[in-house]
Every structure is written in C-alpha cells, then in structure tokens.
Write an enzyme that holds these catalytic residues in place. Structure first.
Site, PDB file in Angstrom:
ATOM      1  N   TYR A 131     -10.762   1.165  10.768  1.00  0.00           N
ATOM      2  CA  TYR A 131     -12.013   1.459  10.042  1.00  0.00           C
ATOM      3  C   TYR A 131     -12.363   0.454   8.960  1.00  0.00           C
ATOM      4  O   TYR A 131     -13.380   0.591   8.317  1.00  0.00           O
ATOM      5  CB  TYR A 131     -11.968   2.871   9.441  1.00  0.00           C
ATOM      6  CG  TYR A 131     -10.724   3.177   8.631  1.00  0.00           C
ATOM      7  CD1 TYR A 131     -10.606   2.724   7.323  1.00  0.00           C
ATOM      8  CD2 TYR A 131      -9.667   3.907   9.180  1.00  0.00           C
ATOM      9  CE1 TYR A 131      -9.465   2.987   6.589  1.00  0.00           C
ATOM     10  CE2 TYR A 131      -8.522   4.174   8.449  1.00  0.00           C
ATOM     11  CZ  TYR A 131      -8.424   3.712   7.149  1.00  0.00           C
ATOM     12  OH  TYR A 131      -7.291   3.963   6.432  1.00  0.00           O
ATOM     13  N   LYS A 132     -11.505  -0.546   8.734  1.00  0.00           N
ATOM     14  CA  LYS A 132     -11.804  -1.531   7.685  1.00  0.00           C
ATOM     15  C   LYS A 132     -12.635  -2.666   8.285  1.00  0.00           C
ATOM     16  O   LYS A 132     -13.759  -2.437   8.709  1.00  0.00           O
ATOM     17  CB  LYS A 132     -10.500  -1.990   7.036  1.00  0.00           C
ATOM     18  CG  LYS A 132      -9.851  -0.855   6.241  1.00  0.00           C
ATOM     19  CD  LYS A 132      -8.488  -1.191   5.688  1.00  0.00           C
ATOM     20  CE  LYS A 132      -7.932  -0.008   4.897  1.00  0.00           C
ATOM     21  NZ  LYS A 132      -6.498  -0.118   4.665  1.00  0.00           N
ATOM     22  N   ASP A 185       1.741  -5.501   8.509  1.00  0.00           N
ATOM     23  CA  ASP A 185       0.594  -4.600   8.414  1.00  0.00           C
ATOM     24  C   ASP A 185      -0.652  -5.477   8.275  1.00  0.00           C
ATOM     25  O   ASP A 185      -0.769  -6.252   7.317  1.00  0.00           O
ATOM     26  CB  ASP A 185       0.763  -3.660   7.208  1.00  0.00           C
ATOM     27  CG  ASP A 185      -0.323  -2.583   7.157  1.00  0.00           C
ATOM     28  OD1 ASP A 185      -1.441  -2.857   7.640  1.00  0.00           O
ATOM     29  OD2 ASP A 185      -0.056  -1.493   6.624  1.00  0.00           O
ATOM     30  N   PHE A 238       0.854  -1.183   0.000  1.00  0.00           N
ATOM     31  CA  PHE A 238       0.000   0.000   0.000  1.00  0.00           C
ATOM     32  C   PHE A 238       0.899   1.244   0.000  1.00  0.00           C
ATOM     33  O   PHE A 238       1.837   1.330   0.793  1.00  0.00           O
ATOM     34  CB  PHE A 238      -0.884  -0.038   1.251  1.00  0.00           C
ATOM     35  CG  PHE A 238      -2.019   0.941   1.211  1.00  0.00           C
ATOM     36  CD1 PHE A 238      -3.198   0.633   0.554  1.00  0.00           C
ATOM     37  CD2 PHE A 238      -1.917   2.173   1.835  1.00  0.00           C
ATOM     38  CE1 PHE A 238      -4.249   1.540   0.520  1.00  0.00           C
ATOM     39  CE2 PHE A 238      -2.964   3.086   1.807  1.00  0.00           C
ATOM     40  CZ  PHE A 238      -4.136   2.757   1.141  1.00  0.00           C
ATOM     41  N   ARG A 269     -12.538  -4.384  -6.889  1.00  0.00           N
ATOM     42  CA  ARG A 269     -12.250  -5.096  -5.645  1.00  0.00           C
ATOM     43  C   ARG A 269     -13.530  -5.288  -4.833  1.00  0.00           C
ATOM     44  O   ARG A 269     -14.313  -4.355  -4.661  1.00  0.00           O
ATOM     45  CB  ARG A 269     -11.235  -4.257  -4.872  1.00  0.00           C
ATOM     46  CG  ARG A 269     -10.692  -4.900  -3.632  1.00  0.00           C
ATOM     47  CD  ARG A 269      -9.604  -4.029  -3.043  1.00  0.00           C
ATOM     48  NE  ARG A 269     -10.167  -2.819  -2.430  1.00  0.00           N
ATOM     49  CZ  ARG A 269      -9.578  -2.124  -1.464  1.00  0.00           C
ATOM     50  NH1 ARG A 269      -8.388  -2.492  -1.029  1.00  0.00           N
ATOM     51  NH2 ARG A 269     -10.139  -1.043  -0.955  1.00  0.00           N
TER      52      ARG A 269
HETATM   53  C1  LIG Z   1      -5.833   1.114   4.419  1.00  0.00           C
HETATM   54  C2  LIG Z   1      -4.376   0.931   4.599  1.00  0.00           C
HETATM   55  C3  LIG Z   1      -3.615   1.891   5.265  1.00  0.00           C
HETATM   56  C4  LIG Z   1      -4.275   3.165   5.709  1.00  0.00           C
HETATM   57  O1  LIG Z   1      -3.457   3.978   6.446  1.00  0.00           O
HETATM   58  P1  LIG Z   1      -4.091   5.286   7.135  1.00  0.00           P
HETATM   59  O2  LIG Z   1      -2.983   5.865   7.870  1.00  0.00           O
HETATM   60  O3  LIG Z   1      -5.235   4.814   7.958  1.00  0.00           O
HETATM   61  O4  LIG Z   1      -4.621   6.151   6.043  1.00  0.00           O
HETATM   62  C5  LIG Z   1      -2.281   1.631   5.472  1.00  0.00           C
HETATM   63  N1  LIG Z   1      -1.707   0.482   5.030  1.00  0.00           N
HETATM   64  C6  LIG Z   1      -2.423  -0.446   4.363  1.00  0.00           C
HETATM   65  C7  LIG Z   1      -1.762  -1.687   3.901  1.00  0.00           C
HETATM   66  C8  LIG Z   1      -3.774  -0.239   4.122  1.00  0.00           C
HETATM   67  O5  LIG Z   1      -4.470  -1.145   3.446  1.00  0.00           O
END
Ligand SMILES: *Cc1c(COP(=O)(O)O)cnc(C)c1O
Length: 402
Positions: free
Chosen positions: A214-215, A189, A118, A361
């Site tokens: 939040y996911k 992560d 990401f 997705r």
């Molecule tokens: C959604 C996601 C993030 C989001 O990071 P934020 O700091 O909450 O914006 C980070 N890493 C991965 C792999 C994600 O899927």
C-alpha cells in the site's frame, strides 16, 4: 524541470484530487488511487462476485491473481517472478521468512537488526523468538554498528533497506555480502523501496525479502504484502504458517501438509480477492516505466525539495542524508513542533506525515509528482513556519492515526 521530465506522462495514471493546492507527499504511507483501479473494482464486485459467484475462482481467474500481481512486483525488485508471492501483511510475511531463515541456521541464535527499525519488525522478531523458546537473541544495534555486529554467531540480519524515519539507505549488496561471508542470511524489508526506485535482489544475492503493497506500490489501504525467497532456499524451508494455500494440492483436502513445490508454499490462507484486484490493477501504473529514470527523478525531487525548504525557512534540521546516493525517496526534517506543523500543512493541502518524536516526513513518488508541486509545498512549509500559523490548538490534537 517539469518540461524535461521523462516520467511526466505517468501522472495521468493516477486519480489525484482536482484541487491544485493538494500536493501529496505521503505516497510512502498510502499510495494514491491509480486511475485503472475503480473500473476494475466495479467489475470485480458487480460482475465477477455478483454474477459469477463461487465460479469466479476459475472463470474470473481469481485463483491466479496473487501470482499475477507477484510477477509485476518481481520486475520492480529484481527478482525472478516465481520467487515472489503476494499474500498476508508485511508483519506476517516477516514472521514467515524469519522463521524460515532461522530454520536454515539451526546452530546459530543471534538475529541482528537496526534499533531504529520499524516497530512491527522488532515486535514480530521478538514474538517469534519467544514462541520458539530456543534461546534466540534479537539484537538491535545502531545503523553504523550493524556491519561490525554481524559475525559467525549470527543466523540472519533483518534490515529495512530505507529507514522509515530518516530515509537513510543501507548498501544492500555490501551488507548481504558481508553477512554471507560470516555464514549469516540476509532478510530485507523493502517497505520503503519497492516502487520508489529499482531494487536488485538477485544482484545483491538477498536470501529473503518482504515488502508493503500500500505504500509506493499504491495497492490501496491495507493491500496485501509480498515476500521473496531466493530460489536455492525454497526446497529446504517448511512454512511456519502451513496453510492449505501453501499445500501441494489444496483441493485434495488431505489431512497431512505437503508443501507446494514453488514459492506458493509460503502462502497460507485464501487470498483477499477484492484487495488483490485493486493491487493488481494498481501495479499496471508501472507498466513500461524505466526504473532507472524512476531513481533519477526521485533523487532530483528530493534534492529540489531540500534546497527549496532550506531557502524558505530556518530552524528545521534535516534528518535525511544530503547525499542522494544513500537516501531513499523521502526527506525528513526535525522540529520540536513537527506534529502541529504537519497538521497545519495538511490543512493547506500539503500532505506529509509525522513520526514520533519529532520527524516531519515527506515522501516523493516519481510517477505523479511534479517539480512545481515541490516548489509549492516548500513555499507552504516556509510560510507555516515563518508566520507560526501551526500554533493553534486544532493542529495539536493527536488523531488516532498519525
Ligand atoms: C509500513 C511498514 C510495515 C507495515 O507492516 P504491516 O504489516 O503492513 O502493517 C512493516 N515494516 C516496515 C519497515 C514498514 O515501513
């Protein structure tokens, strides 16, 4: 299949739109509203904030909320409660744990990551390396070459267990063991893992982990994130963002920083109480949920979806592993017009998302999705593609958030 679903009853713990045509396949981006949240929020705003005022920190237990939420997450990720903290964002937490990992391997300069990680993870690592200015190399490699890239020059790897585009999953235990054999540290992560299926950080002997609130944890838009530090490392790490909430005695207001004994040292500033109230209440949706059943149903939902979509239409390329054992809780298809197709589906109530360049997705959250929903979604996908109903200007206008 819905009749034999042992998790069917948990759908009532969520407040999903009444419209029967709405199928929510984007809980991997923003989890839906858990039914326990609105009342708890109202009370926190009107009673606790409104009447208790600053006394709420003690009287309403606000100060203990981060640890309470952390305890609930700990069970989902296979970690001792006192090695998890809820704070900041995933991006900021990655900065903190990566800085901690690098400090534990001062003689090593290489950090391995996935080229397809990401973007924020890559940006944060590059930014930290630049800030430290000690010749760190953040080395992004292809998924299949990661293991071979980890050798005794590597300080740590930082990998997202489940790829956010393809849903492909790393073998957390094996990769961590390999890193340890090379003297490197493992940072995971869990953005697309926590709440989707059971994670076993302790069993995998992970050193550090971070993840999203939040996911799949349904904490609400912009919910605080979490981090994990293996117990044995804690006494040795000094927080890169040394804030007063990480101090041994925050209310001594002493000018010098002394880190708290436990995981609290990895927190920085005042916790966002309203967001935490929502997150803490949301986590109760997992109360009494058998985590092994979560994984079983997630795999069944994904298998069912792949079969149904492929039966309904041609021209879609599966971007996700067919083997459920190496897949997270999402299914992605590639299509050059993926963006417009996803918009056309959303207009019909089938809510997934699009990830550049060509990934459609669909996320599968086992607590509230029914097999009937999946059936309906697959039919709609087939129809949108067969009729070409996505081919309209309104479906091609890119919004700010995709
Ligand atoms: C959604 C996601 C993030 C989001 O990071 P934020 O700091 O909450 O914006 C980070 N890493 C991965 C792999 C994600 O899927």
């Amino acid at each position: 299949m819905d009749r034999n679903d042992v998790l069917a009853g948990f759908r009532a713990r969520f407040r999903l739109p009444d419209d029967e045509n709405v199928v929510y396949l984007d809980g991997n981006s923003l989890g839906p509203l858990p039914a326990s949240v609105p009342m708890r929020m109202r009370e926190a705003v009107e009673v606790e904030w409104g009447r208790s005022l600053v006394r709420g920190w003690n009287d309403a237990g606000w100060i203990d909320l981060p640890a309470r939420a952390a305890g609930k997450i700990a069970r989902l990720i296979g970690a001792p409660a006192d090695s998890v903290a809820v704070c900041d964002s995933t991006s900021v937490n990655l900065f903190k744990v990566l800085a901690a990992a690098l400090s534990l391997r001062p003689e090593r300069k290489v950090v391995i990551t996935d080229v397809a990680n990401f973007p924020t993870d890559l940006y944060v690592a590059d930014g930290l390396a630049r800030l430290l200015d000690r010749g760190y190399e953040i080395k992004p490699v292809q998924f299949d070459q990661i293991e071979a890239a980890i050798d005794d020059t590597v300080a740590a790897f930082m990998l997202t267990e489940v790829d956010y585009r393809t849903g492909r999953m790393h073998d957390m235990g094996a990769m961590t063991a390999h890193a340890h054999a090379c003297g490197a540290l493992a940072i995971w992560d869990l953005a697309h893992s926590a709440g989707a299926f059971p994670v076993d950080l302790t069993g995998a002997r992970a050193d550090f982990a971070i993840g999203c609130g939040y996911k799949y944890l349904n904490g609400g838009p912009g919910a605080p994130a979490f981090l994990f530090v293996a117990e044995k490392h804690l006494p040795e790490i000094a927080p890169a963002i040394a804030g007063w909430m990480g101090h041994l005695e925050p209310f001594a207001f002493s000018p010098g920083f002394v880190p708290a004994d436990g995981i609290a040292r990895m927190t920085s500033g005042t916790p966002p109480i309203l967001s935490l109230v929502a997150f803490d209440a949301a986590l109760d949706a997992f109360d009494g949920v058998d985590l092994a059943s979560l994984r079983v149903k997630s795999q069944q939902l994904c298998d069912y979806f792949i079969a149904a979509v492929e039966a309904n239409c041609e021209g879609l390329e599966l971007a996700t592993p067919r083997d459920a054992g190496v897949r997270g809780s999402q299914v992605s298809f590639r299509h050059p017009e993926g963006y417009a197709i996803v918009q056309a589906l959303i207009a019909r109530g089938v809510i997934g998302d699009f990830r550049a360049p060509d990934i459609m997705r669909f996320g599968f959250a086992p607590l509230y999705l029914r097999f009937a929903d999946i059936h309906h979604a697959a039919e709609q996908i087939g129809d949108v593609i067969k009729t070409g109903s996505w081919d309209e200007p309104r479906f091609k206008q890119k919004a700010k958030v995709t």
